[in-house]
Design a protein around this motif. Structure first.
Motif, short mmCIF file in Angstrom:
data_model
loop_
_atom_site.label_atom_id
_atom_site.label_comp_id
_atom_site.label_asym_id
_atom_site.label_seq_id
_atom_site.Cartn_x
_atom_site.Cartn_y
_atom_site.Cartn_z
N GLY A 49 51.60 -35.24 -15.41
CA GLY A 49 51.22 -36.00 -16.59
C GLY A 49 51.41 -35.20 -17.86
O GLY A 49 51.90 -35.70 -18.88
N PHE A 50 51.02 -33.93 -17.82
CA PHE A 50 51.17 -33.03 -18.97
C PHE A 50 52.64 -32.87 -19.33
O PHE A 50 53.04 -33.04 -20.49
N SER A 51 53.46 -32.55 -18.34
CA SER A 51 54.87 -32.24 -18.58
C SER A 51 55.65 -33.44 -19.10
O SER A 51 56.34 -33.36 -20.12
N ILE A 52 55.52 -34.56 -18.41
CA ILE A 52 56.33 -35.72 -18.82
C ILE A 52 55.81 -36.31 -20.12
O ILE A 52 56.57 -36.86 -20.92
N GLY A 53 54.48 -36.19 -20.36
CA GLY A 53 53.92 -36.68 -21.61
C GLY A 53 54.44 -35.93 -22.81
O GLY A 53 54.87 -36.53 -23.80
N TRP A 54 54.45 -34.60 -22.73
CA TRP A 54 54.94 -33.79 -23.85
C TRP A 54 56.46 -33.90 -24.01
O TRP A 54 56.97 -33.90 -25.14
N LEU A 55 57.19 -34.00 -22.90
CA LEU A 55 58.65 -34.18 -23.01
C LEU A 55 58.98 -35.50 -23.68
O LEU A 55 59.90 -35.59 -24.50
N TYR A 56 58.23 -36.55 -23.32
CA TYR A 56 58.47 -37.86 -23.93
C TYR A 56 58.12 -37.83 -25.41
O TYR A 56 58.84 -38.39 -26.23
N TRP A 57 57.03 -37.18 -25.76
CA TRP A 57 56.66 -37.02 -27.16
C TRP A 57 57.76 -36.28 -27.92
O TRP A 57 58.16 -36.68 -29.01
N PHE A 58 58.26 -35.20 -27.33
CA PHE A 58 59.32 -34.40 -27.94
C PHE A 58 60.57 -35.25 -28.16
O PHE A 58 61.20 -35.18 -29.23
N PHE A 59 60.91 -36.06 -27.17
CA PHE A 59 62.08 -36.94 -27.30
C PHE A 59 61.95 -37.83 -28.53
O PHE A 59 62.89 -37.95 -29.32
N TRP A 60 60.80 -38.45 -28.71
CA TRP A 60 60.64 -39.41 -29.79
C TRP A 60 60.55 -38.76 -31.16
O TRP A 60 61.01 -39.34 -32.15
N VAL A 61 59.98 -37.55 -31.28
CA VAL A 61 59.95 -36.94 -32.61
C VAL A 61 61.35 -36.49 -33.02
O VAL A 61 61.67 -36.47 -34.21
N VAL A 62 62.20 -36.15 -32.06
CA VAL A 62 63.60 -35.85 -32.37
C VAL A 62 64.33 -37.13 -32.77
O VAL A 62 65.13 -37.15 -33.71
N VAL A 63 64.03 -38.23 -32.06
CA VAL A 63 64.63 -39.53 -32.41
C VAL A 63 64.25 -39.92 -33.83
O VAL A 63 65.07 -40.51 -34.56
N LEU A 64 63.02 -39.61 -34.25
CA LEU A 64 62.61 -39.92 -35.62
C LEU A 64 63.59 -39.31 -36.63
O LEU A 64 63.99 -39.96 -37.60
N ALA A 65 63.98 -38.06 -36.40
CA ALA A 65 64.91 -37.39 -37.31
C ALA A 65 66.28 -38.03 -37.28
O ALA A 65 66.92 -38.23 -38.32
N VAL A 66 66.75 -38.37 -36.08
CA VAL A 66 68.08 -38.99 -35.94
C VAL A 66 68.12 -40.33 -36.67
O VAL A 66 69.05 -40.62 -37.43
#
Length: 477
Positions: A107-124
């Motif tokens: 839960g920790f790993s996939i939650g933070w990876l998913y969060w990371f994905f979306w904050v990068v998408v915000l920039a794109v």
């Protein structure tokens, strides 16, 4: 330890369905019409409008098979996620379920990876929107437009979940209407019904007349899969949003049951129109974009500007949903003690203010990297989040294998959505996703994304393991 939200205990209607606040303290401010449009619009990303041209150039008309394969994979993943979300709607969605079924590390790993994905998408997406807006108003620099759209949508998310839902309702509505109109008008042109359309270039013959249906060979279908798979990311957002809706179980069930026709119409339908209107190797598909080229071919005036408006809407929709999704995942991580406690607190409007601001700050940092070091730092961020979508889908599959047994042990009536042919289709989906990841390793660009994404996943997993050992050490003292 989870923190206690500042909102009051949720109230239920006599039916036990309608809520004024969700069990985790978030306000249930999303109406059924919001959830319906979020579900429909969630599968229509800017990548469909912008990136489909490259896929067509690589696979020819066979790109339809690429979209069908990825679409089938997404349908199966959404069915699994729908089974779990209908039984237990929560803002953490698959991260919460992985925590429960596979262990806290998952839960920790996939939650933070998913969060990371979306904050990068915000920039794109902020950069993509800024480029369009700068073309319309060049007096305002691109960085300023990126700042403006980020600030406006941050304010929208901070106001209330209802304001997010209302914005997304109209953003998604525009996308849906645009795609439906494109399919209708383009379909009439393909079959020679539309007055003024060029019957010499448009028609079903384009599917086979220019080197065959698979002009670049069967392998190009897999190449096409790599190009289109990430345009489907976002279909799972509705399961996160359901926790803040009036009737979570009904919303998830409806969204899960409708995902097949949504993908069939919006993806396969619109791409079928494009490859039927024009030869797949028409240079305008790459030069102008597949949808603009298709509209130009049937004499639609100002096609480029029309598509710019639609793409901008898709970009703003993705930004809006990306910020919402990242903040709710941060909120869920905070509740489970896997993120700062402040992330799990809500204000008087039931909004996780700290989680939103924390997510948008990282989004602003990523935007800065995109302008300052686009080919180094930002390229690394982009590639290290590139395969996260596939990792998320894999975790959903393995989680559902375990969660089915957990749900069956709970009070009856919770398994309202069932995965088809369980567990065979679940294992088949795992095999499909694994094949895509392995095939990515044979492609230079895909290889970099997989390896850097694995590096990011290993780093997050290492942090999880160290944190758990420190917690155990403190508990034994």
């Amino acid at each position: 330890m989870s923190t206690q939200p500042t909102t009051t205990t949720p109230q239920q209607s006599p039916s036990g369905l309608a809520q004024t606040s969700s069990p985790d303290g978030l306000k249930a401010g999303l109406k059924n019409r919001h959830l319906s449009m979020i579900a429909i619009g969630g599968v229509i990303g800017a990548g469909l409008f912008v990136g489909s041209g490259s896929g067509i150039a690589a696979a020819g008309p066979g790109i339809l098979l690429s979209y069908a394969l990825v679409g089938a994979m997404v349908v199966l993943v959404m069915r699994m996620l729908g089974e779990m979300a209908a039984a237990n709607p929560t803002s953490g969605s698959f991260s919460s379920y992985a925590d429960r079924a596979l262990g806290r590390w998952a839960g920790f790993s996939i939650g933070w990876l998913y969060w990371f994905f979306w904050v990068v998408v915000l920039a794109v997406e902020a950069t993509a929107g800024a480029k369009i807006l700068e073309g319309w108003v060049p007096a305002v620099p691109q960085w300023a437009w990126a700042l403006i759209v980020m600030v406006v949508l941050t304010a929208t998310n901070l106001a209330s979940v209802g304001s997010y839902g209302e914005f997304e309702f109209w953003f998604a509505g525009i996308k849906v209407v645009a795609i439906a109109a494109f399919i209708l008008v383009g379909g009439l042109a393909v079959f020679g019904v539309l007055p003024g359309s060029d019957s010499h270039t448009a028609g079903l013959a384009n599917l086979t007349s220019h080197g065959g249906f698979l002009p670049n060979g069967p392998g190009a279908v897999l190449t096409g899969v790599l190009m289109v798979v990430f345009s489907f990311m976002g279909s799972e957002i509705v399961t996160l949003a359901a926790g803040e809706s009036e009737d979570p179980q009904r919303a998830v069930t409806k969204a899960t049951n409708s995902v097949i026709w949504r993908i069939a119409i919006f993806y396969l339908g619109s791409i079928f129109v494009v490859v039927s209107l024009l030869p797949w190797n028409d240079k305008s598909i790459i030069k102008n974009g597949s949808y603009v080229a298709a509209l130009d071919s049937i004499g639609i005036p100002h096609a480029g500007q029309i598509m710019n408006v639609i793409v901008l809407t898709a970009v703003l929709s993705c930004l809006n949903s990306g910020l919402y999704t990242a903040s709710r995942m941060a909120f869920s991580l905070g509740e489970r003690g896997d993120a700062p406690k402040a992330f799990a607190r809500t204000n008087s409007r039931g909004v996780p203010q700290a989680a939103i601001l924390g997510s948008v700050i990282f989004g602003f940092v990523a935007v800065f990297f995109n302008y300052k070091w686009p080919d180094t730092v930002f390229s690394f961020l982009l590639n290290s989040s590139g395969a996260v979508a596939l990792f998320v889908w894999l975790v959903i599959c393995f989680t559902q294998l375990r969660m089915r047994r957990i749900i069956l042990k709970e009070p009856p009536g919770r398994l309202v959505v069932r995965m088809w042919l369980f567990p065979y289709l679940t294992w088949a989906t795992i095999a499909m996703i694994s094949c895509v990841l392995v095939y990515m390793l044979t492609d230079p660009e895909g290889r970099e994304q997989v390896l850097l994404s694995l590096l990011a996943a290993a780093l997050v997993l290492a942090i999880s393991v160290v944190r758990d050992r420190l917690d155990i050490g403190r508990a034994t003292k």
